[in-house]
Design an enzyme around this catalytic site. Structure first.
Site, PDB file in Angstrom:
ATOM      1  N   SER A  67      52.929  10.212 -26.458  1.00  9.56           N
ATOM      2  CA  SER A  67      51.840  11.157 -26.651  1.00  9.56           C
ATOM      3  C   SER A  67      51.701  12.177 -25.522  1.00  9.56           C
ATOM      4  O   SER A  67      52.576  12.999 -25.328  1.00  9.56           O
ATOM      5  CB  SER A  67      50.554  10.365 -26.843  1.00  9.56           C
ATOM      6  N   ASP A 282      48.040  14.293 -31.913  1.00  6.99           N
ATOM      7  CA  ASP A 282      46.806  13.630 -32.321  1.00  6.99           C
ATOM      8  C   ASP A 282      45.590  14.095 -31.510  1.00  6.99           C
ATOM      9  O   ASP A 282      44.490  13.610 -31.712  1.00  6.99           O
ATOM     10  CB  ASP A 282      46.937  12.088 -32.318  1.00  6.99           C
ATOM     11  N   ALA A 373      36.367  13.260 -25.438  1.00  6.08           N
ATOM     12  CA  ALA A 373      36.307  14.602 -24.849  1.00  6.08           C
ATOM     13  C   ALA A 373      37.706  15.219 -24.779  1.00  6.08           C
ATOM     14  O   ALA A 373      37.866  16.439 -24.844  1.00  6.08           O
ATOM     15  CB  ALA A 373      35.689  14.523 -23.461  1.00  6.08           C
ATOM     16  N   ASN A 374      38.746  14.368 -24.693  1.00  8.55           N
ATOM     17  CA  ASN A 374      40.113  14.879 -24.601  1.00  8.55           C
ATOM     18  C   ASN A 374      40.638  15.452 -25.924  1.00  8.55           C
ATOM     19  O   ASN A 374      41.781  15.898 -26.001  1.00  8.55           O
ATOM     20  CB  ASN A 374      41.063  13.809 -24.056  1.00  8.55           C
ATOM     21  N   ARG A 500      37.740   4.166 -13.968  1.00  9.65           N
ATOM     22  CA  ARG A 500      38.284   3.152 -14.882  1.00  9.65           C
ATOM     23  C   ARG A 500      39.807   3.161 -14.776  1.00  9.65           C
ATOM     24  O   ARG A 500      40.405   4.203 -14.463  1.00  9.65           O
ATOM     25  CB  ARG A 500      37.856   3.419 -16.337  1.00  9.65           C
ATOM     26  N   PRO A 501      40.420   2.003 -15.035  1.00 12.07           N
ATOM     27  CA  PRO A 501      41.888   1.993 -15.014  1.00 12.07           C
ATOM     28  C   PRO A 501      42.406   2.652 -16.283  1.00 12.07           C
ATOM     29  O   PRO A 501      41.887   2.387 -17.368  1.00 12.07           O
ATOM     30  CB  PRO A 501      42.235   0.499 -15.003  1.00 12.07           C
ATOM     31  N   THR A 504      47.171   4.089 -20.208  1.00  9.72           N
ATOM     32  CA  THR A 504      48.421   4.742 -20.612  1.00  9.72           C
ATOM     33  C   THR A 504      49.264   5.205 -19.425  1.00  9.72           C
ATOM     34  O   THR A 504      50.425   5.549 -19.598  1.00  9.72           O
ATOM     35  CB  THR A 504      48.149   5.992 -21.491  1.00  9.72           C
TER      36      THR A 504
END
Ligand code: G16
Length: 546
Positions: A67, A282, A373-374, A500-501, A504
């Site tokens: 992606s 996507d 938001a992405n 946050r970790p 991906t």
């Protein structure tokens, strides 16, 4: 059965061996790492997809893509029967199979079959698709070999976008009620509805039917080109970064969103409406230059609010009794949430990052709009809502205005790929709404003003030392980090930040927003330094974003 599994282990060990002890985990969207570390994972995910298909007696999808990640990464996402992401309990099974020692492959397979009540030999059918990365054909072959090694059947769709594969899986598993499970079916369904909604007036008010599209040099560019044949001249899309350059390099939705700047190779004039897809199509974000020449981003939050507002309007006009809900993550800009609550009057829910979480929460509404938001998101309609809309659209006894609104809603459902976030279908959805409102990009943007924000990445020895709660808005580990973040945030007007970790990439993500860009940058930087200090940072110390 033992013989079959033994042969499968043999092929796996000889052709696709696990070469290192490195642990790999099913993350936010499947397995994702350097392509060269993935061959055994793909072979095994082929096996797992076949097992899942046997268990569900339905088609399962395997999509080879990383992606938004740059090359040389690649990855794999598994698609469940209704087109949704693989069920969480199977993510654990997938991780176990991917990490089994070569010599334990057979016993691990046996155990999975036994624990899940699967009889091998039951028909298994797996749809395989891949993005345009050079490593994808080989990885697809590994998956196909895995599927066949346990007697699964394969349909190889070649290069497709991730959402197309989700669409195909859903179509076949609904006995084609959702559409034809092929590219022709996908293009025809969406384009017919889009054209019917648009009618013969392609422009309307400030809306003009042309836009610029950044294809991220990926599959989305190829598919949009093909789609234009179906769309005819009712929309003019000029595609840049259409495949000659490097995938996602200085372009694509993630680049535009995170760096808040336009992609390379795209001329941008004041007021021109432009959009970016990501590497597997996507995700979608829009942008433009305002009259002062400032870069303005319209991200997933802006798309969600635009779409939810339009659907709410049509529901009201058609008189159907359906609730609309909107699902976001912690990355949603504070201004968007305020706008949804105070102006749109739509219920809003917040869930952890990952469309799998948003999708499931959205299904709890009659009409659930979800977007990260992405730019990753879609709209889902419950079966009852679809039936209600269909009946209202067919009910000619309704007052003309109500019936017309119901008909528009009915068509809108076909523009939307409800199976998963789909940048191309989302683009046509946005264009439909802007056309209906007679809005140019600036009018759309005027709904609310984003709080300035910044995202940063911090490299640490082990990103899993970061643990979060409350839909990732609070950090529970390492000890003391959250209270440090709280004290930093308290210094900034309208400050908000969380860490946050990533699921991906091998990094910890930092998000910050504040009353000015300089303050958002400063806040993100201070928090990033704390993460580096308390979570065992490696490499360069984070520097203030430029
Ligand atoms: C995937 C997921 C998204 C998620 C993104 C980033 O997107 O599908 O839901 O927001 O990764 O996740 P993280 O912050 O955990 O790295 P994509 O487009 O890369 O497949």
């Amino acid at each position: 059965m033992a013989d079959l599994l033994n042969k499968s282990q043999q092929l796996g060990t000889e052709k696709y061996p696990r070469k290192s002890e490195k642990w790999i985990q099913y993350g936010t969207a499947g397995f994702r790492t350097k392509a060269e570390e993935l061959t055994h994972v793909l072979y095994r995910m082929g096996i797992l997809a076949a097992f899942r298909s046997m268990q569900k007696n339905a088609i399962i999808g395997v999509m080879i893509t990383a992606s938004h990640n740059d090359e040389p990464d690649n990855g794999v996402k598994l698609v469940d029967p209704h087109g949704e992401m693989l069920e969480a309990s199977w993510e654990v099974i997938a991780t176990k199979l991917a990490n089994a020692k070569n010599e334990d492959l057979e016993s691990t397979m046996s155990q999975i079959l036994e624990e899940n009540g699967i009889t091998i030999g039951t028909n298994a059918m797996v749809y395989v698709g891949r993005d345009t990365r050079p490593s994808s054909p080989f990885l697809a072959q590994a998956a196909i070999d895995g599927i066949k090694s346990v007697q699964g059947c394969v349909t190889d769709f070649g290069v497709v976008s991730t959402p197309q594969l989700h669409f195909f899986v859903t179509c076949q598993n609904t006995n084609k009620a959702y559409g034809e499970p092929n590219e022709e079916g996908y293009f025809s369904k969406i384009s017919s509805a889009f054209k019917a909604l648009r009618g013969s007036n392609y422009d309307n008010g400030s809306y003009q039917h042309s836009l610029s599209l950044d294809g991220a040099n990926g599959v989305g560019a190829l598919k949009m080109k093909a789609f234009q044949e179906y769309l005819g001249n009712c929309i003019e899309v000029t595609i840049y970064n259409s495949g000659d350059g490097k995938l996602n390099y200085q372009c694509g939705a993630d680049h535009v969103k995170v760096l808040q700047k336009p992609p390379q190779n795209m001329p941008l004039e004041v007021g021109t409406r432009a959009a970016s897809l990501d590497g597997d199509a996507d995700r979608l974000v829009y942008f433009y230059l305002d009259t002062q020449g400032n870069f303005k981003l319209l991200d997933g939050d802006k798309i969600a609010t635009l779409v939810a507002g339009y659907i709410k309007k049509l529901i009201k006009e058609s008189g159907v009794n359906l609730n609309v809900g909107l699902v976001q993550t912690a990355y949603a800009n504070g201004s968007s949430t305020e706008y949804i609550n105070n102006t749109l009057g739509v219920e809003v829910a917040c869930v952890p990052t990952g469309v799998k979480y948003l999708h499931h929460r959205a299904l709890e509404f009659d009409v659930g709009v979800y977007f990260e938001a992405n730019g990753h998101g879609t709209v889902v309609f419950s079966s009852a809502a679809m039936e209600t809309i269909k009946n209202a659209a067919a009910d000619e006894s309704l007052p003309a205005e109500r019936n017309a609104a119901a008909k528009q809603l009915f068509l809108l459902m076909d523009v939307i790929n409800q199976t998963v976030g789909d940048a191309i279908s989302d683009l046509l959805l946005v264009e439909t709404v802007l056309h209906a409102f007679g809005w140019g990009v600036a009018e759309w943007d005027a709904a609310y003003t984003d709080l300035p924000n910044r995202q940063m990445k911090v490299s640490v020895a082990d990103r899993n030392v970061i643990q979060t709660a409350d839909a990732e808005r609070r950090c529970t580990d390492p000890p003391g980090l959250q209270s440090e973040i709280d004290s930093i945030v308290a210094k900034f007007n309208k400050g908000r930040s969380f860490v946050r970790p990533s699921g991906t990439e091998d990094v910890v993500r930092v998000y910050a927003e504040a009353d000015s860009q300089a303050n958002a940058d400063k806040l993100a930087h201070e928090v990033a330094l704390k993460v580096y200090e308390l979570a065992n940072g490696v490499g360069n110390v984070p520097s203030l974003p430029k």
